[in-house]
Design an enzyme around this catalytic site. Structure first.
Site, PDB file in Angstrom:
ATOM      1  N   CYS A 131      -0.248   1.140  -7.886  1.00 30.53           N
ATOM      2  CA  CYS A 131       0.988   1.524  -7.200  1.00 30.53           C
ATOM      3  C   CYS A 131       1.756   0.291  -6.732  1.00 30.53           C
ATOM      4  O   CYS A 131       1.403  -0.317  -5.718  1.00 30.53           O
ATOM      5  CB  CYS A 131       0.647   2.425  -6.019  1.00 30.53           C
ATOM      6  SG  CYS A 131       2.092   2.893  -5.066  1.00 30.53           S
ATOM      7  N   CYS A 134       3.391   0.694  -3.312  1.00 29.33           N
ATOM      8  CA  CYS A 134       2.489   0.570  -2.163  1.00 29.33           C
ATOM      9  C   CYS A 134       2.095  -0.888  -1.939  1.00 29.33           C
ATOM     10  O   CYS A 134       1.999  -1.332  -0.796  1.00 29.33           O
ATOM     11  CB  CYS A 134       1.203   1.369  -2.384  1.00 29.33           C
ATOM     12  SG  CYS A 134       1.432   2.963  -3.136  1.00 29.33           S
ATOM     13  N   ASP A 135       1.828  -1.622  -3.006  1.00 30.43           N
ATOM     14  CA  ASP A 135       1.157  -2.919  -2.872  1.00 30.43           C
ATOM     15  C   ASP A 135       1.992  -4.129  -3.298  1.00 30.43           C
ATOM     16  O   ASP A 135       1.619  -5.265  -3.005  1.00 30.43           O
ATOM     17  CB  ASP A 135      -0.131  -2.923  -3.728  1.00 30.43           C
ATOM     18  CG  ASP A 135      -1.064  -1.797  -3.329  1.00 30.43           C
ATOM     19  OD1 ASP A 135      -1.106  -1.471  -2.139  1.00 30.43           O
ATOM     20  OD2 ASP A 135      -1.753  -1.248  -4.213  1.00 30.43           O
TER      21      ASP A 135
END
Ligand code: NAP
Length: 309
Positions: A131, A134-135
């Site tokens: 992701c 997300c990261d």
């Protein structure tokens, strides 16, 4: 006793909740381990009708949840560990507790597929991720070369997003043309920071000795040539598999675990309905999942009405 239990809280689940709540069926939504579903791992959703400027995936899911709750939908954070659809009312085990339901709507969605190559599992959270939203902004990825694996819309979206952070973004795809929609493919091809590596697969993620991602071993499928490409992060975007393990032996599925629909949203068990990516390997869009959630809600409502006649 619940009239309707909805398993899953993505687009399909919350739309089913909205419709069944407005039908005064007081649905219980079991949100599972990823409330909001896969859309919460995406950035801007540009193709959900009604949002001409696009909308953040998390915000869209929060709005759907609020809309369903306004009409009385209830939610629980529980994870369903098992189901018994051979009994009626149906039985669900939720964090060790028994929950009974007259109808169930399965909307458990799908999860990211894994490459299953050496290094992938052990280096997850140490440079391997599924992701970018997300990261991607983590310091370990800043101004470093990054690798995205895949050739679909997800991989293109990840690669485009990562151009904000990486020095270069290598898009490793096993063929020589993208599967992604034309608009996404054109954006990728036009971006100077994204460098496609065609006909190639990642055969290993390095380096376990450093306990961090330092590169990938690549194999060209046409020439069989191998090489190492240095990078600080590997973003895997090779599609999804349905989250249907707990329903094995309870409802009919295809060989890949997608729940089969009989007519409308009906499964092989009367009173159990299905919606969204756990039953759809063709369209897999937020809007189609929402539409299927609506259909499942209407089917559940009609099933209950017919029983009570
Ligand atoms: P996808 O369309 O199934 O694409 C998966 C990609 O990964 C394909 O290019 C496939 O290669 C490759 N792949 C699969 N298994 C692999 C393996 N073991 N090793 C290496 N490569 C592998 O999945 P997706 O990109 O996640 O998209 C899923 C759905 O969501 C699609 O309908 C898509 O349109 C939609 N989506 C839309 C958006 C958007 O519109 N903004 C964003 C994300 C997703 P092959 O091409 O050779 O099969």
């Amino acid at each position: 006793m619940n009239k309707v239990v909805i398993i899953g809280s993505g687009c399909a689940g919350w739309t089913a909740a909205l419709y069944t709540a407005r039908a005064n069926l007081e649905p219980l939504v079991l949100m599972g381990c990823q409330p909001g579903g896969l859309l919460t791992t995406t950035s801007i959703v540009e193709n959900f009708p009604g949002f001409p400027e696009g909308i953040d995936g998390c915000e869209l899911m929060t709005r759907m949840q609020n809309q369903a709750k306004r009409f009385g939908a209830m939610s629980g954070f529980g994870t369903v560990e098992g189901v018994n659809f051979k009994k009626y009312p149906f039985e669900l085990t939720v964090d060790g507790e028994l929950v009974r339901a007259e109808t169930v709507i399965i909307a458990t969605g799908a999860s990211h597929k894994h490459l299953s190559v050496p290094g992938e599992e052990k280096l997850e959270t140490k440079g391997v991720t599924y992701c970018a939203t997300c990261d991607g902004a983590l310091p370990i990825f800043r101004n470093k070369p990054l690798v995205v694996v895949g050739g679909g819309d997800s991989a293109c979206e990840e690669a485009l997003y990562l151009t904000r952070f990486g020095s270069e973004v290598f898009l490793v795809h096993r063929r020589d043309s993208l599967r992604a929609s034309r608009i996404m493919a054109e954006r990728v091809h036009a971006h100077k920071t994204i460098k496609p590596i065609w006909d190639s697969v990642v055969t290993e993620i390095l380096d376990l000795r450093h306990d961090a991602v330092t590169g990938v071993r690549l194999k060209n499928l046409k020439t069989n040539a191998e090489r190492i490409l240095e990078c600080a992060g590997v973003f895997i975007a090779i599609g999804h598999m349905p989250n249907t393990g707990i329903f094995k032996g309870q409802v009919e599925m295809d060989d890949n675990g997608f729940i089969l629909r009989k007519h409308g949203s009906a499964t092989s068990v009367p009173g159990v309905f299905v919606a969204g990516d756990c039953s759809d390997h063709v369209y897999r869009q937020a809007i189609t999942a929402a539409g299927m959630g609506c259909a499942a809600a209407i089917d559940a409502e009609r099933f209950l009405a017919a029983r009570n006649e």
